[in-house]
Design an enzyme around this catalytic site. Structure first.
Site, PDB file in Angstrom:
ATOM      1  N   GLU A 212      -9.885  -1.196   6.737  1.00 46.80           N
ATOM      2  CA  GLU A 212      -8.678  -1.354   7.528  1.00 46.80           C
ATOM      3  C   GLU A 212      -8.942  -1.085   9.003  1.00 46.80           C
ATOM      4  O   GLU A 212      -8.464  -1.778   9.876  1.00 46.80           O
ATOM      5  CB  GLU A 212      -7.604  -0.409   6.982  1.00 46.80           C
ATOM      6  CG  GLU A 212      -6.250  -0.623   7.586  1.00 46.80           C
ATOM      7  CD  GLU A 212      -5.173   0.242   6.921  1.00 46.80           C
ATOM      8  OE1 GLU A 212      -4.013  -0.054   7.148  1.00 46.80           O
ATOM      9  OE2 GLU A 212      -5.517   1.197   6.211  1.00 46.80           O
TER      10      GLU A 212
ATOM     11  N   GLU B 207      -5.069   9.442  17.550  1.00 44.30           N
ATOM     12  CA  GLU B 207      -5.518  10.826  17.766  1.00 44.30           C
ATOM     13  C   GLU B 207      -6.553  11.190  16.689  1.00 44.30           C
ATOM     14  O   GLU B 207      -7.595  11.788  16.978  1.00 44.30           O
ATOM     15  CB  GLU B 207      -4.333  11.814  17.692  1.00 44.30           C
ATOM     16  CG  GLU B 207      -3.353  11.729  18.848  1.00 44.30           C
ATOM     17  CD  GLU B 207      -2.397  10.556  18.731  1.00 44.30           C
ATOM     18  OE1 GLU B 207      -2.265   9.987  17.625  1.00 44.30           O
ATOM     19  OE2 GLU B 207      -1.779  10.183  19.753  1.00 44.30           O
TER      20      GLU B 207
ATOM     21  N   SER C 211       4.554  -0.742   3.795  1.00 40.77           N
ATOM     22  CA  SER C 211       4.890  -2.031   4.418  1.00 40.77           C
ATOM     23  C   SER C 211       5.246  -3.066   3.358  1.00 40.77           C
ATOM     24  O   SER C 211       4.500  -3.256   2.387  1.00 40.77           O
ATOM     25  CB  SER C 211       3.714  -2.557   5.240  1.00 40.77           C
ATOM     26  OG  SER C 211       3.453  -1.698   6.314  1.00 40.77           O
TER      27      SER C 211
ATOM     28  N   GLN D 136       0.862  -1.184   0.000  1.00 44.43           N
ATOM     29  CA  GLN D 136       0.000   0.000   0.000  1.00 44.43           C
ATOM     30  C   GLN D 136       0.900   1.237   0.000  1.00 44.43           C
ATOM     31  O   GLN D 136       1.617   1.480   0.972  1.00 44.43           O
ATOM     32  CB  GLN D 136      -0.884  -0.013   1.250  1.00 44.43           C
ATOM     33  CG  GLN D 136      -1.860   1.131   1.320  1.00 44.43           C
ATOM     34  CD  GLN D 136      -2.496   1.245   2.693  1.00 44.43           C
ATOM     35  OE1 GLN D 136      -1.852   1.015   3.713  1.00 44.43           O
ATOM     36  NE2 GLN D 136      -3.752   1.596   2.743  1.00 44.43           N
TER      37      GLN D 136
HETATM   38  C1  FAD Z   1       3.648  -0.409  11.238  1.00 45.89           C
HETATM   39  C2  FAD Z   1       3.214   0.640  10.242  1.00 45.89           C
HETATM   40  C3  FAD Z   1       2.844   0.237   8.977  1.00 45.89           C
HETATM   41  C4  FAD Z   1       2.475   1.202   8.032  1.00 45.89           C
HETATM   42  N1  FAD Z   1       2.193   0.754   6.781  1.00 45.89           N
HETATM   43  C5  FAD Z   1       1.873   1.647   5.827  1.00 45.89           C
HETATM   44  C6  FAD Z   1       1.644   1.208   4.500  1.00 45.89           C
HETATM   45  O1  FAD Z   1       1.723   0.012   4.191  1.00 45.89           O
HETATM   46  N2  FAD Z   1       1.363   2.126   3.566  1.00 45.89           N
HETATM   47  C7  FAD Z   1       1.290   3.463   3.851  1.00 45.89           C
HETATM   48  O2  FAD Z   1       0.998   4.233   2.945  1.00 45.89           O
HETATM   49  N3  FAD Z   1       1.494   3.931   5.112  1.00 45.89           N
HETATM   50  C8  FAD Z   1       1.807   3.050   6.104  1.00 45.89           C
HETATM   51  N4  FAD Z   1       2.062   3.490   7.382  1.00 45.89           N
HETATM   52  C9  FAD Z   1       2.067   4.931   7.668  1.00 45.89           C
HETATM   53  C10 FAD Z   1       0.884   5.391   8.512  1.00 45.89           C
HETATM   54  O3  FAD Z   1      -0.288   5.341   7.771  1.00 45.89           O
HETATM   55  C11 FAD Z   1       1.210   6.819   8.984  1.00 45.89           C
HETATM   56  O4  FAD Z   1       2.325   6.730   9.857  1.00 45.89           O
HETATM   57  C12 FAD Z   1       0.052   7.462   9.725  1.00 45.89           C
HETATM   58  O5  FAD Z   1      -1.012   7.727   8.836  1.00 45.89           O
HETATM   59  C13 FAD Z   1       0.456   8.776  10.422  1.00 45.89           C
HETATM   60  O6  FAD Z   1       1.061   9.649   9.513  1.00 45.89           O
HETATM   61  P1  FAD Z   1       2.471  10.314   9.842  1.00 45.89           P
HETATM   62  O7  FAD Z   1       3.402   9.231  10.261  1.00 45.89           O
HETATM   63  O8  FAD Z   1       2.836  11.165   8.677  1.00 45.89           O
HETATM   64  O9  FAD Z   1       2.231  11.241  11.115  1.00 45.89           O
HETATM   65  P2  FAD Z   1       1.666  12.727  11.142  1.00 45.89           P
HETATM   66  O10 FAD Z   1       0.441  12.809  10.318  1.00 45.89           O
HETATM   67  O11 FAD Z   1       2.780  13.668  10.841  1.00 45.89           O
HETATM   68  O12 FAD Z   1       1.256  12.856  12.666  1.00 45.89           O
HETATM   69  C14 FAD Z   1       2.212  13.043  13.715  1.00 45.89           C
HETATM   70  C15 FAD Z   1       1.462  13.042  15.050  1.00 45.89           C
HETATM   71  O13 FAD Z   1       0.544  14.167  15.090  1.00 45.89           O
HETATM   72  C16 FAD Z   1      -0.776  13.703  15.367  1.00 45.89           C
HETATM   73  N5  FAD Z   1      -1.751  14.491  14.612  1.00 45.89           N
HETATM   74  C17 FAD Z   1      -1.676  14.825  13.293  1.00 45.89           C
HETATM   75  N6  FAD Z   1      -2.782  15.536  12.936  1.00 45.89           N
HETATM   76  C18 FAD Z   1      -3.562  15.639  14.061  1.00 45.89           C
HETATM   77  C19 FAD Z   1      -4.824  16.242  14.346  1.00 45.89           C
HETATM   78  N7  FAD Z   1      -5.513  16.872  13.393  1.00 45.89           N
HETATM   79  N8  FAD Z   1      -5.316  16.144  15.602  1.00 45.89           N
HETATM   80  C20 FAD Z   1      -4.621  15.484  16.589  1.00 45.89           C
HETATM   81  N9  FAD Z   1      -3.405  14.909  16.381  1.00 45.89           N
HETATM   82  C21 FAD Z   1      -2.893  14.972  15.134  1.00 45.89           C
HETATM   83  C22 FAD Z   1      -0.796  12.261  14.886  1.00 45.89           C
HETATM   84  O14 FAD Z   1      -1.805  11.528  15.534  1.00 45.89           O
HETATM   85  C23 FAD Z   1       0.601  11.788  15.248  1.00 45.89           C
HETATM   86  O15 FAD Z   1       0.655  11.411  16.601  1.00 45.89           O
HETATM   87  C24 FAD Z   1       2.430   2.575   8.355  1.00 45.89           C
HETATM   88  C25 FAD Z   1       2.790   2.984   9.652  1.00 45.89           C
HETATM   89  C26 FAD Z   1       3.185   2.034  10.580  1.00 45.89           C
HETATM   90  C27 FAD Z   1       3.576   2.512  11.946  1.00 45.89           C
END
Ligand code: FAD
Length: 387
Positions: free
Chosen positions: A250, A365, A167, A125
């Site tokens: 999901e 969150e 992933s 994905q």
């Molecule tokens: C084990 C694992 C597998 C994954 N696999 C995939 C995959 O296969 N494909 C893929 O595309 N992605 C994948 N991801 C990525 C995952 O979808 C993202 O990490 C997730 O959507 C959060 O985005 P970010 O890491 O950019 O954090 P950010 O969006 O930058 O957020 C950082 C922090 O701020 C908080 N935050 C952000 N906006 C708000 C708000 N409006 N209100 C309150 N809090 C907020 C978040 O909750 C988080 O704690 C994976 C992640 C993990 C950990």
């Protein structure tokens, strides 16, 4: 909600239980995030598919059994109870396939579903971007229309940009993701859903190590990657709507069926029997009760779905519940093990993975925001706040 299984459901359960008892590998397979483990997990998928256990709810022509939702939940319970391997094909089967069934052309269904069911082609994905995780719709990777490709002569699209946290993309064969096909359109509009081989010309896959050191993630770079029209899923510009049907899957039922947690809760009880520790007893009971509550809640959801309802925003309640439960289950096990936890890989591996649960599939969150706004009717989060 009727928790009594019918005769045919009991027969299905007995058949699944017997097959799993006879076929689940006696020793756990190496991690599917390693090259060796990946191939062994693909072989396991092929074995499941040969007996129509890899995609029980799919049509028979695509290796399925046309199992009902109730039978699917039964199968998942049996699968986890038997301690069967993780599903290397899960992104394809649970996240992409429902969309191919709903929005794909018959040609796409015939071309993509069989090899997904057998594990021959594993999907990654590719949604997240460095600046578009929680706020996915702000993604910048682009798709430009070309009427005739200089290399293939077909009409299609040229992809550019970067995806991250994909992933198993380092080992998978194909990817699916959203790209901005209309830069003038509003944020959620003008996105298109694409399918692409990860070894296509112009694709670079760069592995990233996880907390456990294994390269379970990858960044994927797109440098003028040509994708023909036949590999666009749904209508161009309609990618957001198409993708959101996956997000519901999901967070809701498909990835985290309760069997996974009831099986872990039963293992936790067994561990407590081996190493009773009154200081931890109440947490063991709490974790077991929460796993059982999740199971019963899921049966409630099944009843709702059978009656024509949908999961909707309640999928966000599920997501927060299962991910926090998973952390609690594993933390409790590690506390029971004490210093021996360092030597015991199953609970320790499970613990490090459980820590990612509150992040992937939409962070908790964000899920709490959804619950607050869409279920509890609280005021919407202010948008456009300057950072
Ligand atoms: C084990 C694992 C597998 C994954 N696999 C995939 C995959 O296969 N494909 C893929 O595309 N992605 C994948 N991801 C990525 C995952 O979808 C993202 O990490 C997730 O959507 C959060 O985005 P970010 O890491 O950019 O954090 P950010 O969006 O930058 O957020 C950082 C922090 O701020 C908080 N935050 C952000 N906006 C708000 C708000 N409006 N209100 C309150 N809090 C907020 C978040 O909750 C988080 O704690 C994976 C992640 C993990 C950990």
């Amino acid at each position: 909600m009727d928790l009594e299984l019918s005769e045919s459901e009991l027969a299905f359960q007995a058949e699944a239980r017997a097959w799993l008892a006879a076929n689940v590998p006696a020793e756990p397979l190496p991690s599917l995030d390693t090259a060796e483990g990946f191939v062994l997990h693909q072989a396991w998928e092929a074995k499941l598919a040969a007996e129509r256990w890899s995609v029980v709810s799919w049509p028979k022509e695509y290796h399925g059994r046309e199992a009902s939702l109730v039978e699917w939940i039964i199968f998942e319970e049996e699968y986890y109870r038997a301690g069967a391997p993780l599903r290397v094909s899960q992104n394809g089967i649970f996240l992409l396939a429902p969309i191919i069934f709903e929005h794909g052309t018959p040609e796409q269904q015939d071309r993509f579903l069989p090899s997904m069911a057998t594990g021959e082609r594993v999907w990654a994905q590719c949604w997240s971007e460095p600046e578009a995780g929680s706020d996915l719709a702000s993604l910048k990777s682009s798709a430009r229309r070309v009427s005739t490709s200089s290399t293939t002569g077909e009409s299609g699209w040229v992809l550019n940009g970067q995806k991250i946290w994909c992933s198993r993309a380092a080992l998978a064969q194909w990817g699916f993701g959203l790209f901005r096909s209309d830069p003038e359109a509003q944020k959620h509009a003008g996105l298109t859903y694409f399918l692409f081989p990860l070894d296509a010309e112009g694709v670079t896959v760069r592995p990233i190590a996880q907390l456990d050191g294994e390269e379970g993630f990858a960044e994927v770079f797109f440098d003028d990657v040509f994708v023909p029209d036949t590999d666009v899923l749904g209508a161009p510009g309609d990618g957001w709507r198409v993708a959101m049907s996956t997000a519901g899957n999901e967070r809701g039922l498909s990835l985290r069926s309760p069997g996974r947690f009831t099986a872990a809760a039963d293992r936790l009880l067994a561990l407590y029997d081996e190493r009773p520790d009154p200081r931890v007893a109440d947490r063991v009971v709490d974790a077991w009760l929460k796993a059982e509550a999740y199971r019963l809640y899921t049966w409630g959801t099944v009843t709702k779905l059978k009656d024509g309802g949908d999961i909707g925003a309640a999928g966000s309640v599920n997501k927060v519940w299962w991910s926090e439960l998973d952390v609690a289950l594993h933390e409790t096990a590690l506390d029971l093990l004490g210093p021996d936890a360092e030597l015991e890989s199953r609970w320790l591996d499970g613990y490090t993975f459980s820590l990612s649960g509150p992040i992937y599939a939409g962070t908790n969150e964000i899920q709490r925001n959804i619950v607050a706004e869409r279920i509890l009717g609280l005021p919407r989060e202010p948008k456009g706040v300057q950072k």
